[in-house]
Enzyme design. Sequence first.
Site, PDB file in Angstrom:
ATOM      1  CD  GLU A   1      -1.422   0.429   3.566  1.00  8.00           C
ATOM      2  OE1 GLU A   1      -2.330  -0.375   3.755  1.00  8.00           O
ATOM      3  OE2 GLU A   1      -1.324   1.507   4.158  1.00  8.00           O
TER       4      GLU A   1
ATOM      5  CB  THR B   1      -9.692  -1.979  13.181  1.00  8.06           C
ATOM      6  OG1 THR B   1      -9.253  -1.801  14.526  1.00  8.06           O
ATOM      7  CG2 THR B   1      -9.737  -0.629  12.484  1.00  8.06           C
TER       8      THR B   1
ATOM      9  CG  ASN C   1       0.945  -4.117  10.431  1.00  5.17           C
ATOM     10  OD1 ASN C   1       1.296  -4.919   9.567  1.00  5.17           O
ATOM     11  ND2 ASN C   1      -0.239  -3.548  10.449  1.00  5.17           N
TER      12      ASN C   1
ATOM     13  CB  CYS D   1      -2.347  -5.592   6.149  1.00  8.55           C
ATOM     14  SG  CYS D   1      -2.061  -4.051   7.037  1.00  8.55           S
TER      15      CYS D   1
ATOM     16  CG  HIS E   1      -2.324  -8.944   9.289  1.00  9.68           C
ATOM     17  ND1 HIS E   1      -1.118  -8.442   8.877  1.00  9.68           N
ATOM     18  CD2 HIS E   1      -3.079  -7.863   9.646  1.00  9.68           C
ATOM     19  CE1 HIS E   1      -1.149  -7.116   8.954  1.00  9.68           C
ATOM     20  NE2 HIS E   1      -2.315  -6.744   9.426  1.00  9.68           N
TER      21      HIS E   1
ATOM     22  NE  ARG F   1      -8.076 -10.307  22.450  1.00 10.98           N
ATOM     23  CZ  ARG F   1      -8.445  -9.045  22.616  1.00 10.98           C
ATOM     24  NH1 ARG F   1      -9.361  -8.512  21.828  1.00 10.98           N
ATOM     25  NH2 ARG F   1      -7.905  -8.311  23.557  1.00 10.98           N
TER      26      ARG F   1
END
Lengths: 129, 348
Positions: free
Chosen positions: B80, B201, B266, B112, B234, B243
């Site tokens: 991106e 998000t 990230n 992403c 990711h 999680r």
Amino acid sequence: MPSPRYHREIPQRYRLEAEKCKKCGKILFPPRLICPECGSKNFEKVILPENGKIITFTIIRVAPQQFEAEVPYAIAIVELENGVKITTQVVDCKPEDLEIGNSVKLVFRKIQEEGKTGIICYGYKAVLV
Amino acid sequence: MVGIIGYGSYVPRYRIKAEEIAHQWGKNAETIKRGLLLQQKTVPGLDEDTITISVAAAKNALKRAGINPKEIGALYIGSESHPYAVKPSGTVVGEALGIVPDFHTSDFEFACKAGTEAMFVSYSLVKAGVVKYAMGIGADTSQGAPNDALEFSASAGGSAFIFGKENILAELLFTHSFTTDTPDFWRREGAFYPHHGGRFTGDPAYFKHVQSAAKAILKKSGYLPSDFTYAVFHMPNGKFPLRVGKKLGFTNEQMKPGWVVNLMGNTYSGSSPTGFSATLDIAKPGDLILLVSFGSGAGSDAFVFKVTEKINEVRDKAEKVREMLADNPIYLDYGQYAKFREKIIMNE
């Protein structure tokens, strides 16, 4: 750098393409039309090795406008493994990290931009290994 | 049999610590580090962008593949942060690697997950027999607005994967993609920084898509989480992948090798591909690896890989991800970081 000249030099700047004289064996980088050693016009393409060592260097503290953000930066003469010497920027290091004889590797980096709307010029630089 | 014949990554040397960013904006570094599980992130050098990162990662992939670049028939780069709005990164990368001129290239963008899109299309073209080899790259120099939570995570790096039918180091057994229209994160044309929907998000975006893609590929393959040696999800921050993995039934041990986010941040399109690359760095023949990406907007690509004997032959032919992360980093203060990321308005 004008776009047509940048485009013409892509093979040497991106891929380290040099010319080897078929008559006397001298390697020319950047490539030339006539061998300065023997006058021959017959060459074969060779790719330069990526590894070498610093022969000498200087630190630039007052730079041309397009490199002002990078000062202080190093420009070195690097002797590659096949004996060819090239002039290149040495990056990802502090000036005090550099010494003559340091081993370096050539990497592909952005060299300069023609302003914020022009083309981006890429080529080789050296990093310490 | 179709799979990966060469893989490689690149990690820039510059870093900024979470403490440095927190100090700048009057935030509590310990709260951020505990909440996001991030210690530091990579920062691209002034002369680095998606194109230079792609070239560096691809050169490592070529070292492991040991093929003539001219045999690569397709090259796709997911990012991106492509340096040009109009002019494909693939043209420059193809020239630098010596793939030109007989090849197909295109730039992908899907927040992403653009990197795994490039991998998916590369795999599909090889499987269909259209090209002998295809390379998919995920690379980014991610943007995060100053004083935004993203500033602690948006980093730089990338990974490249060459697909082929012979000398495979990891066979690609199954794929599944899950995509919806979910406006959780976006950047409009001409905008410098992206916007995101805060907590939106999380559940409706990241967790829904990653879980749905993972559950679908588990059903398709018939595998259980316990059948996998490793899993990579990711990594928008440190917390989310652990999680979601736990919710799906994976253990921290399965996720640990690919969980590079605490040291790297990230890397957007390069995030899950680099976690996967770090996992291949330590994988053994016969290991099953689950890879699930996530791209805001939103979608997830899931892959099941089976590692072959070939991995032992090629693993040490290029630098590994953890070696690059540990290799003499140069730490920046916030002022240097702001200059490197061109956050300072200069006179033209």
